[in-house]
Design an enzyme around this catalytic site. Structure first.
Site, short mmCIF file in Angstrom:
data_model
loop_
_atom_site.label_atom_id
_atom_site.label_comp_id
_atom_site.label_asym_id
_atom_site.label_seq_id
_atom_site.Cartn_x
_atom_site.Cartn_y
_atom_site.Cartn_z
N ASP A 99 0.86 -1.18 0.00
CA ASP A 99 0.00 0.00 0.00
C ASP A 99 0.89 1.23 0.00
OD1 ASP A 99 -2.41 1.45 0.31
OD2 ASP A 99 -3.20 -0.13 1.60
N ASP A 200 -3.22 4.72 -2.48
CA ASP A 200 -4.28 5.29 -1.65
C ASP A 200 -4.79 6.61 -2.24
OD1 ASP A 200 -5.67 5.11 0.98
OD2 ASP A 200 -4.65 7.02 1.33
N GLU A 256 -6.93 3.55 -5.63
CA GLU A 256 -8.16 3.77 -4.86
C GLU A 256 -8.73 5.11 -5.31
OE1 GLU A 256 -9.78 4.25 -0.28
OE2 GLU A 256 -7.87 5.14 -0.85
N HIS A 330 -10.58 -3.17 4.82
CA HIS A 330 -10.38 -2.75 6.21
C HIS A 330 -11.23 -1.55 6.61
CE1 HIS A 330 -7.85 -0.36 3.65
NE2 HIS A 330 -7.71 0.53 4.61
N ASP A 331 -11.93 -0.94 5.64
CA ASP A 331 -12.79 0.21 5.94
C ASP A 331 -14.27 -0.11 5.87
OD1 ASP A 331 -10.67 1.99 6.29
OD2 ASP A 331 -10.60 2.54 4.17
#
Length: 556
Positions: A99, A200, A256, A330-331
């Site tokens: 990431d 990200d 993302e 994870h969100d």
């Protein structure tokens, strides 16, 4: 030699290291914990593993606030551990993508500390500064984490921009020196053998340089139109790729995308544009936000869910773009608790897997999804750890919600739902740690765990394993066109895939109630590739679908 679009037939597995497996008993998952489970991932069949950030960080936003891009945070291990992870994965035929956060850094980063010394310092211009007074911000843009997006630094008489937490200062991509430093850092990891990156909020790196006010007429009129898919974003991504990933054939990049559009996602991923391999978008995961409000109880709007999938699948295909397809990360809350049904854990867990994995796009599996892990159903605010949940709990109480009502909303919407430890077995702490876990383990770990899934041939795990194998085996899944089906049906999400002489019919009942659908003549009597009940209730051209039933029919 790798096929240039090898990722179309691949499946990616996302690891949130903090909650995956703890090797040293400190209650926090780590790199050696991941290494200890590589045979498990190999058994599942995934091609790529993506780990959320493991760089040095004050962890104000779970590592998405990076203080040192060049080193591993000691809570996860050492650089030697990282090299071992990379080597072991490559030996087992798997790839590793990291990431990477390059829209902002932590305010603890060396660059920002230098920037605070003032305009005479070269790093000052690595961030976005505007003159102002303590009582008047440069504009009215909102931070994604609440409040104004500008922070005043009294010693400088200036504000810096932070689209996220106040400790996450946005980088100034207009500055070529900053861009060069970013390329150098990304190449540092590529030279180690890393196979690519998840980038990200990468579509936020180019801001409108006039920094105009927004009008707040709608929930999204909060400044985002001036920095989302911004004026130079495609120019910057082309330059980034040419200087980094583009030099490493076969490397995988997934962007993302925050509040984006189909047309931009096509531009980001069209092969001839040489920007990114694929993109994430989140529109389908807002269909249980009543009137766009996340922190409220809401049921899935199934009609919207179908419309969004159909529109994006067709739109991205028409533009020759490519998507990452997924339910969980994870969100996001656990999908079986969210759009499935815990009473029908196996049936709905398998159906949701099939619905995503047969789509056009590269599927992503989030740790624990393959065993149908659920939301933990925490009953007390002290069980929550995420800053977003804790902030919104206070806001909900201020708005007049009772404690029970606020806890119920968090139980449905909190990011902590996906961050509880992976349930490996029915030992203490679900086999995640011999210490005290950093966040509580879901109470149902004695029945929902990896060990029990591996012993049960009918488990959700083996269903996911089959879905991953099918994508590798059938070009119609990895490369086929997408054709919406049953568009007016209020409880079935169905579609066809077509590649040369192959066709696939995918039918998913998203509800507990039975429903009958008619199948096209050409599919009658053809091979069933995958299903989640032992038999099929076929009556002439009609199939009766039971609770959360899912069927994939293949013809060539």
């Amino acid at each position: 030699m790798l096929e240039k679009d090898w990722w179309k037939s691949a499946t990616v597995y996302q690891i949130y290291p903090k909650s995956f497996c703890d090797s040293n008993g400190d209650g926090i998952g780590d790199i050696r914990g991941i290494i200890s489970k590589l045979d498990y991932l190999k058994n599942l069949g995934v091609d790529v593993v993506w780990t959320t950030p493991m760089y040095v960080s004050p962890m104000m936003d779970n590592g998405y606030d990076i203080a040192d891009y060049y080193n591993i945070d000691p809570i996860f291990g050492t650089m030697e551990d990282f090299h071992l992870l990379l080597d072991e994965m490559h030996k087992k035929g798997m790839k590793l993508i990291m990431d990477m956060v390059i829209n902002h850094t932590s305010t603890e980063h060396f660059w920002f500390k230098e920037a605070l010394k003032g305009p005479g310092n070269k790093y000052h211009n690595y961030y976005i500064w505007k003159e102002g007074t303590a009582d008047k911000a440069p504009n009215n843009w909102a931070s994604k984490f609440g409040g104004n997006a500008w922070k005043y630094v009294e010693s400088l008489g200036k504000y810096y921009l932070h689209l996220f937490d106040v400790t996450q200062a946005d980088l100034n991509w207009e500055n070529p020196e900053l861009r060069e430093d970013i390329y150098k850092m990304i190449n540092f990891w590529l030279e180690k053998g890393v196979d690519g990156f998840r980038l990200d909020v990468i579509n936020l790196i180019s801001k409108n340089q006039n920094f105009p006010d927004d009008n707040y007429e709608t929930a999204t009129s909060d400044g985002r139109k001036f920095y989302t898919d911004g004026p130079k974003v495609h120019e910057y991504l082309k330059e980034l790729t040419a200087n980094t990933f583009g030099k490493y054939p076969g490397s995988l990049t997934v962007g993302e995308m925050s509040s984006t559009t189909i047309s931009h996602c096509v531009e980001y991923t069209k092969p001839e544009n040489k920007e990114l391999s694929m993109v994430f978008n989140f529109h389908h995961l807002k269909v249980d936000y009543p009137n766009g409000e996340k922190w409220a109880l809401g049921d899935m709007d199934f009609k919207s869910l179908k419309e969004i999938f159909f529109k994006w699948q067709v739109g991205i295909e028409n533009g020759d773009g490519w998507s990452a397809v997924f339910w969980c990360n994870h969100d996001q809350p656990r999908i079986v608790s969210r759009f499935g049904n815990e009473k029908y854990l196996k049936e709905s867990g398998k159906m949701l897997g099939t619905a995503i994995h047969m789509l056009r796009g590269t599927p992503y599996v989030y740790q624990g999804e393959e065993i149908a892990m659920t939301n933990p159903h925490f009953k007390n605010i002290n069980e929550y750890k995420d800053v977003e949940a804790l902030n919104n709990y206070k806001l909900l109480l201020e708005k007049g919600k009772t404690i029970d009502e606020a806890i119920e909303i968090l139980g449905q919407k909190s990011r902590d739902n996906s961050r509880t430890p992976v349930q490996w077995n029915n030992n203490e702490n679900a086999g995640f740690t011999v210490g005290t876990p950093w966040i509580g383990v879901a109470k149902n770990y004695s029945t929902i765990n990896v060990e029990s899934n591996l012993k049960d041939e009918e488990s959700v795990f083996y269903h996911y394993k089959k879905l991953i194998e099918l994508r590798r085996e059938y070009k119609v899944i990895s490369h086929g066109d997408f054709i919406p089906m049953y568009e007016e049906n209020s409880q079935v999400f169905g579609y066809m895939r077509k590649f040369e002489a192959e066709k696939l019919l995918v039918i998913n009942n998203f509800y507990e109630n039975e429903v009958e659908v008619e199948i096209p003549d050409e599919f009658i009597g053809k091979d069933i590739l995958v299903k989640n009940y032992n038999d099929i209730l076929l009556n002439g051209k009609k199939i009766k679908l039971r609770a959360y039933e899912s069927i994939v029919i293949y013809l060539s």
